[in-house]
Enzyme design. Structure first.
Site, PDB file in Angstrom:
ATOM      1  N   LYS A  96     -48.705 -19.039  25.386  1.00 45.76           N
ATOM      2  CA  LYS A  96     -49.066 -20.726  25.785  1.00 45.76           C
ATOM      3  C   LYS A  96     -50.109 -20.670  27.004  1.00 45.76           C
ATOM      4  O   LYS A  96     -50.601 -20.764  27.278  1.00 45.76           O
ATOM      5  CB  LYS A  96     -48.024 -21.188  25.512  1.00 45.76           C
ATOM      6  CG  LYS A  96     -47.463 -21.269  24.316  1.00 45.76           C
ATOM      7  CD  LYS A  96     -46.003 -22.641  23.993  1.00 45.76           C
ATOM      8  CE  LYS A  96     -46.133 -22.591  22.481  1.00 45.76           C
ATOM      9  NZ  LYS A  96     -44.919 -21.966  21.881  1.00 45.76           N
ATOM     10  N   ASP A 134     -38.657 -13.113  25.311  1.00 46.43           N
ATOM     11  CA  ASP A 134     -39.942 -14.340  24.194  1.00 46.43           C
ATOM     12  C   ASP A 134     -39.948 -15.372  25.258  1.00 46.43           C
ATOM     13  O   ASP A 134     -39.487 -16.501  25.371  1.00 46.43           O
ATOM     14  CB  ASP A 134     -39.267 -14.209  23.098  1.00 46.43           C
ATOM     15  CG  ASP A 134     -40.800 -15.736  22.316  1.00 46.43           C
ATOM     16  OD1 ASP A 134     -41.686 -15.888  23.348  1.00 46.43           O
ATOM     17  OD2 ASP A 134     -40.840 -15.328  21.403  1.00 46.43           O
ATOM     18  N   TYR A 171     -37.197 -19.256  17.678  1.00 44.12           N
ATOM     19  CA  TYR A 171     -38.667 -19.103  17.709  1.00 44.12           C
ATOM     20  C   TYR A 171     -39.406 -18.213  17.774  1.00 44.12           C
ATOM     21  O   TYR A 171     -39.245 -18.335  18.785  1.00 44.12           O
ATOM     22  CB  TYR A 171     -39.050 -20.963  17.400  1.00 44.12           C
ATOM     23  CG  TYR A 171     -40.401 -20.839  16.788  1.00 44.12           C
ATOM     24  CD1 TYR A 171     -40.695 -20.734  15.296  1.00 44.12           C
ATOM     25  CD2 TYR A 171     -41.799 -20.782  17.394  1.00 44.12           C
ATOM     26  CE1 TYR A 171     -41.613 -20.066  14.700  1.00 44.12           C
ATOM     27  CE2 TYR A 171     -42.789 -20.650  17.492  1.00 44.12           C
ATOM     28  CZ  TYR A 171     -43.012 -20.593  15.588  1.00 44.12           C
ATOM     29  OH  TYR A 171     -44.409 -20.330  15.160  1.00 44.12           O
ATOM     30  N   TYR A 215     -47.605 -26.182  10.036  1.00 44.60           N
ATOM     31  CA  TYR A 215     -47.115 -27.452   9.012  1.00 44.60           C
ATOM     32  C   TYR A 215     -47.610 -28.609   9.163  1.00 44.60           C
ATOM     33  O   TYR A 215     -46.611 -29.581   9.348  1.00 44.60           O
ATOM     34  CB  TYR A 215     -46.076 -27.713  10.098  1.00 44.60           C
ATOM     35  CG  TYR A 215     -45.511 -26.327  10.912  1.00 44.60           C
ATOM     36  CD1 TYR A 215     -44.308 -25.253   9.941  1.00 44.60           C
ATOM     37  CD2 TYR A 215     -45.849 -25.404  12.261  1.00 44.60           C
ATOM     38  CE1 TYR A 215     -44.241 -23.495  10.427  1.00 44.60           C
ATOM     39  CE2 TYR A 215     -45.246 -24.068  13.107  1.00 44.60           C
ATOM     40  CZ  TYR A 215     -45.117 -23.344  12.099  1.00 44.60           C
ATOM     41  OH  TYR A 215     -44.833 -21.878  12.049  1.00 44.60           O
TER      42      TYR A 215
HETATM   43  C1  LIG Z   1     -45.217 -21.142  20.396  1.00 45.07           C
HETATM   44  C2  LIG Z   1     -43.998 -19.888  20.378  1.00 45.07           C
HETATM   45  C3  LIG Z   1     -45.177 -18.068  19.825  1.00 45.07           C
HETATM   46  C4  LIG Z   1     -46.074 -18.358  19.157  1.00 45.07           C
HETATM   47  O1  LIG Z   1     -47.074 -18.141  19.739  1.00 45.07           O
HETATM   48  P1  LIG Z   1     -48.474 -18.692  18.425  1.00 45.07           P
HETATM   49  O2  LIG Z   1     -49.472 -18.472  20.185  1.00 45.07           O
HETATM   50  O3  LIG Z   1     -47.792 -20.437  18.516  1.00 45.07           O
HETATM   51  O4  LIG Z   1     -48.104 -17.639  18.188  1.00 45.07           O
HETATM   52  C5  LIG Z   1     -43.501 -17.103  19.657  1.00 45.07           C
HETATM   53  N1  LIG Z   1     -42.375 -17.892  20.362  1.00 45.07           N
HETATM   54  C6  LIG Z   1     -42.333 -18.838  21.305  1.00 45.07           C
HETATM   55  C7  LIG Z   1     -40.696 -18.646  22.117  1.00 45.07           C
HETATM   56  C8  LIG Z   1     -42.904 -19.476  21.356  1.00 45.07           C
HETATM   57  O5  LIG Z   1     -42.648 -20.950  21.504  1.00 45.07           O
END
Ligand SMILES: *Cc1c(COP(=O)(O)O)cnc(C)c1O
Length: 414
Positions: A267, A235, A137, A16
């Site tokens: 993550k 997620d 997101y 970004y």
């Molecule tokens: C960071 C994130 C993603 C994407 O993960 P990447 O490893 O950066 O592809 C998806 N969903 C959430 C909630 C995130 O915080």
């Protein structure tokens, strides 16, 4: 010798960021919570490298697991082959989620985990569309972008990504009571068409605004979605592994009260060492996908990379073996007291803390060219975006580390 930053500017992109100018710092060492910069300055990490490095950098338990696996084999294809790191990590993951989630698909990153979750839901239901909320997101690949708030960073890809259906941001906020009508939009959208699934970040919306909403909303959403025969995808890529004060964001809704059919992790999964995501699903989803000899149509080249699996197992085990709940509560209290002076600063609209996440929200987007170097000068690695200056420190942070980070934030905004 030309410095790293100058050489970088000639050949690299960053996340970004424009390829031309944004503040950049060379790192020559990372250990514990300390990043050492090229010019010799040492800063205290307030970001855990975007939620990931929960145990800090170069933790001996993680480095040992990585080195031991390097000495066996770094990678083999996962098509037709299996190995202990993958089996052991999958067993560990299914043992710490709701018992209905029984099967694990290892992906390359969080975004790919979301792609896998969406594809599983499409294959399991035969339906193409997803329902989600504003302010979410879910990653940067095309499918993940389609369920990320279209007015956020991906607005310019409208027309390229599939159009999904967006509900208003979840409400009410975390501490408020659900009112009559708060779920009306959900009921209305579900009555209008059939969805493969709803996808949502449980309790904390991360990169879409660092905002937390009521567990009662999550419970109500799941109930309505189930009643309409759609699947539930959570997620927990940002919220997982204790960050919010519970092991999973969904646990704020109460034991077993809001459980997904499909769960995305990433993550902190590998403790910030290697890129990896994981998608867990129920027997029912797996059976629907594989009915009549069906196969799930996804298979990354580096699926279940043994180094990533080995270090993920070490990281998750290290977390479970400690009083993570006490640690996160201690960090939470320090963030609350350390950031509260920001409430009185001009230009600050809100200060909020949940678990080991602290946020100072500004009235106007910050000027990164000014604020980023100032934060570094004040001794902390904190990476603001838009109107948000936020921290999610490593769990190993001491009281003085936390004071260094919150102090740097408050002084930089003063
Ligand atoms: C960071 C994130 C993603 C994407 O993960 P990447 O490893 O950066 O592809 C998806 N969903 C959430 C909630 C995130 O915080």
């Amino acid at each position: 010798m030309t410095g790293l930053v100058e050489r970088d500017h000639r050949v690299l992109w960053h996340p970004y960021a424009s390829s031309v100018a944004s503040p950049l710092f060379g790192v020559v060492d990372a250990c514990g919570v300390t990043l050492t910069l090229e010019d010799g300055r040492r800063v205290t990490d307030g970001m855990s490298s975007w939620w990931a490095a929960i145990h800090g950098y170069r933790h001996p338990a993680l480095d040992t697991a990585l080195k031991a696996q390097v000495d066996r084999f770094a990678h083999v294809m996962f098509g037709g082959l299996t190995h202990a790191p993958a089996v052991e990590l999958a067993e560990l993951l299914v043992s710490i989620v709701d018992p209905s989630l029984t099967r694990v698909f290892f992906a390359d990153s969080g975004s790919v985990a979301v792609e896998v979750a969406l594809k599983l839901a499409v294959q399991a239901t035969g339906r193409p569309r997803f329902l989600t909320v504003r302010g979410g997101y879910h990653g940067d690949t095309a499918g993940a972008m389609s369920v990320t708030d279209p007015d956020g960073m991906h607005g310019m890809f409208r027309g390229h990504v599939v159009e999904q259906v967006f509900l208003p941001r979840p409400r009410p906020l975390y501490d408020e009571a659900l009112a009559d009508g708060d779920l009306d939009d959900v009921a209305k959208a579900l009555a209008q068409q059939d969805f493969a699934a709803v996808i949502i970040e449980p309790i904390v919306q991360g990169a879409g605004g660092m905002r937390w909403y009521s567990p009662a909303y999550l419970r109500g959403l799941v109930e309505l979605v189930r009643a309409h025969g759609a699947l539930v995808v959570f997620d927990e890529i940002a919220t997982g592994f204790g960050r919010t004060g519970e092991l999973w964001g969904m646990d704020h809704a109460g034991p077993g009260a809001a459980v997904p059919d499909i769960l995305c992790l990433g993550k902190a999964l590998t403790g910030g060492t290697m890129t990896m995501g994981a998608v867990l699903c129920s027997d029912e989803v797996a059976e629907r996908v594989c009915a009549d000899g069906g196969t799930f149509m996804h298979g990354p080249t580096f699926m279940a990379n043994p180094l990533a699996c080995a270090v993920a197992k070490a990281s998750v085990q290290l977390l479970l073996d400690q009083d993570w709940r006490g640690t996160v509560a201690r960090i939470s209290a320090s963030l609350e007291s350390g950031l509260s002076p920001a409430r009185d600063l001009p230009g600050v609209s809100d200060v909020r803390v949940l678990g080991a996440i602290g946020v100072v929200e500004l009235e106007q987007p910050c000027d990164m060219a000014v604020l980023q170097p100032r934060l570094v000068d004040e001794g902390a690695w904190v990476r603001p975006f838009g109107r948000l200056v936020y921290t999610m420190p490593p769990y190993i942070s001491t009281e003085s580390d936390l004071a260094a980070v919150t102090g740097a934030i408050v002084r930089s905004l003063s």
